[in-house]
Design an enzyme around this catalytic site. Structure first.
Site, mmCIF file in Angstrom:
data_model
loop_
_atom_site.group_PDB
_atom_site.id
_atom_site.type_symbol
_atom_site.label_atom_id
_atom_site.label_comp_id
_atom_site.label_asym_id
_atom_site.label_seq_id
_atom_site.Cartn_x
_atom_site.Cartn_y
_atom_site.Cartn_z
ATOM 1 N N GLU A 81 9.801 -0.018 2.107
ATOM 2 C CA GLU A 81 9.697 1.419 1.870
ATOM 3 C C GLU A 81 9.792 2.217 3.161
ATOM 4 O O GLU A 81 10.488 3.226 3.232
ATOM 5 C CB GLU A 81 8.365 1.760 1.171
ATOM 6 C CG GLU A 81 8.158 1.097 -0.149
ATOM 7 C CD GLU A 81 7.345 -0.181 -0.066
ATOM 8 O OE1 GLU A 81 6.525 -0.421 -0.971
ATOM 9 O OE2 GLU A 81 7.521 -0.955 0.903
ATOM 10 N N CYS A 88 2.500 2.664 2.702
ATOM 11 C CA CYS A 88 3.766 3.141 2.144
ATOM 12 C C CYS A 88 3.565 4.317 1.195
ATOM 13 O O CYS A 88 4.363 5.264 1.209
ATOM 14 C CB CYS A 88 4.485 1.988 1.448
ATOM 15 S SG CYS A 88 4.993 0.696 2.615
#
Length: 148
Positions: A54, A85
């Protein structure tokens, strides 16, 4: 492209992590039907604890659009994002998150925490959970079983 089609691309990206023994997680950033970034985990490859799929995809997408603000974008990822994330998605002003398998031990977007929809933060984003969850979970289960 619909969420299932995008998740198929993220799964394909996740499989690339297997080539360097990283946990197979893949992530895409999409805006207006165009994939801006596609990355997989690289923690083992780079020795970088922040090299989650991510975060790498967010960096590439920001470079592609020329701004850290990724409003109007969708993150598609095979595993529910962790706290780092999820926080990065909020900080990037991501419009939407689509993820596959839940992460009951570290998931920060519904399972353990709900960083993406916390009213105390300055941004909230739509979360769609469980897209192709069985396939995403199987990829992870197979990886960890092979390591034992």
């Amino acid at each position: 492209m619909d969420d299932a089609t995008l998740m198929a691309l993220a799964i394909e990206e996740a499989r690339r992590a297997l080539g360097h023994h990283d946990v197979p997680v893949g992530a895409l950033v999409v805006r207006d039907g165009q994939v801006l970034a596609s990355r997989h985990n690289e923690r083992e490859l780079t020795g970088d604890p922040t090299a989650h799929a991510e975060v790498l995809a967010l960096r590439d997408a920001a470079a592609a659009v020329g701004s850290w603000r990724l409003d109007g974008c969708t993150m598609v990822v095979t595993l529910e994002p962790c706290v780092m994330c999820g926080g990065a998605l909020v900080n990037a002003r991501m419009g939407r998150l689509v993820y596959g398998a839940p992460d009951l031990g570290a998931g920060a977007c519904l399972s353990l925490y709900n960083v993406c929809d916390d009213p105390r933060l300055n941004h909230r984003l739509e979360v769609v959970a469980g897209v192709e969850a069985v396939t995403c979970a199987a990829l992870l289960t197979d990886f960890f079983q092979a390591r034992r």
